[in-house]
Scaffold this active site. Structure first.
Site, PDB file in Angstrom:
ATOM      1  N   GLY A 140      -2.462  24.834   6.881  1.00 41.16           N
ATOM      2  CA  GLY A 140      -3.098  24.318   5.673  1.00 41.16           C
ATOM      3  C   GLY A 140      -4.515  24.797   5.436  1.00 41.16           C
ATOM      4  O   GLY A 140      -5.119  24.483   4.417  1.00 41.16           O
ATOM      5  N   HIS A 141      -5.094  25.564   6.351  1.00 42.51           N
ATOM      6  CA  HIS A 141      -6.509  25.960   6.241  1.00 42.51           C
ATOM      7  C   HIS A 141      -6.661  27.452   6.465  1.00 42.51           C
ATOM      8  O   HIS A 141      -7.051  27.855   7.560  1.00 42.51           O
ATOM      9  CB  HIS A 141      -7.335  25.184   7.254  1.00 42.51           C
ATOM     10  CG  HIS A 141      -8.784  25.094   6.925  1.00 42.51           C
ATOM     11  ND1 HIS A 141      -9.701  26.044   7.292  1.00 42.51           N
ATOM     12  CD2 HIS A 141      -9.469  24.161   6.240  1.00 42.51           C
ATOM     13  CE1 HIS A 141     -10.904  25.682   6.885  1.00 42.51           C
ATOM     14  NE2 HIS A 141     -10.787  24.538   6.246  1.00 42.51           N
ATOM     15  N   PHE A 142      -6.498  28.283   5.632  1.00 40.63           N
ATOM     16  CA  PHE A 142      -5.926  28.217   4.297  1.00 40.63           C
ATOM     17  C   PHE A 142      -4.745  29.168   4.249  1.00 40.63           C
ATOM     18  O   PHE A 142      -4.863  30.276   4.764  1.00 40.63           O
ATOM     19  CB  PHE A 142      -6.961  28.638   3.244  1.00 40.63           C
ATOM     20  CG  PHE A 142      -8.207  27.797   3.234  1.00 40.63           C
ATOM     21  CD1 PHE A 142      -8.192  26.534   2.663  1.00 40.63           C
ATOM     22  CD2 PHE A 142      -9.391  28.252   3.798  1.00 40.63           C
ATOM     23  CE1 PHE A 142      -9.349  25.753   2.635  1.00 40.63           C
ATOM     24  CE2 PHE A 142     -10.540  27.473   3.776  1.00 40.63           C
ATOM     25  CZ  PHE A 142     -10.526  26.224   3.194  1.00 40.63           C
ATOM     26  N   ILE A 168      -8.776  30.465   7.965  1.00 38.59           N
ATOM     27  CA  ILE A 168     -10.143  30.276   8.451  1.00 38.59           C
ATOM     28  C   ILE A 168     -10.131  29.068   9.381  1.00 38.59           C
ATOM     29  O   ILE A 168      -9.630  28.002   9.015  1.00 38.59           O
ATOM     30  CB  ILE A 168     -11.134  30.012   7.290  1.00 38.59           C
ATOM     31  CG1 ILE A 168     -11.146  31.169   6.297  1.00 38.59           C
ATOM     32  CG2 ILE A 168     -12.538  29.720   7.825  1.00 38.59           C
ATOM     33  CD1 ILE A 168     -11.719  32.457   6.826  1.00 38.59           C
TER      34      ILE A 168
END
EC number: 4.2.1.59
Length: 148
Positions: free
Chosen positions: A47-49, A54
């Site tokens: 989910g990041h990203f 990152i």
């Protein structure tokens, strides 16, 4: 040198939240150097990203804090070392946090922490995170060793 098996005897954290892989240098009550290998297989990257992974700054700061916890526990007197399993380190504050460079999968984060102040069970640490010798994050951390 302290490997991940020994780290797990000191810290209560486990995958996916154990954020240091090895300690390469430690001088009790003075400083610690530890590292984490950042890999695309870590759940945080779902989910990041998506498409632009990152490593989150809060995870970098948590990694610094975990290294600081190892430093604090390894600085305890010999007679208190056996009591480590009954203790835990709690964050008290994070100050002066700065994120200077993004961390991506494939990077090796090196955490360097120095003791600024230590009184009783309270520790104030200057934490810095590097990739290939380049500063990517820094913060001043305050923590306390408490009974579980």
């Amino acid at each position: 040198m302290i490997d991940v098996v020994e780290i797990q005897k000191i810290l209560p954290h486990r995958f996916p939240f154990l954020l240091i892989d090895r300690v390469t240098e430690l001088e009790p009550a003075k400083h610690i150097v530890a590292y984490k290998n950042v890999t695309i297989g870590e759940p945080i990257f779902q989910g990041h990203f998506p498409g632009h992974p990152i490593y989150p700054g809060v995870m970098i700061v948590e990694g610094m804090a975990q290294a600081g916890g190892v430093l604090a526990f390894k600085s305890m007197s010999d007679e208190h070392q056996a009591d480590i399993e009954n203790k835990v380190v709690y964050f008290m504050s994070i100050d002066k946090a700065k994120f200077r460079h993004p961390v991506r999968p494939g990077d090796r984060l090196e955490y360097r922490l120095e003791v600024l102040k230590h009184k009783g069970n309270i520790w104030v640490l200057d934490g810095k995170a590097y990739i290939d010798g380049n500063l990517c994050a820094e913060a001043e951390l305050k923590a306390m060793i408490v009974d579980k």
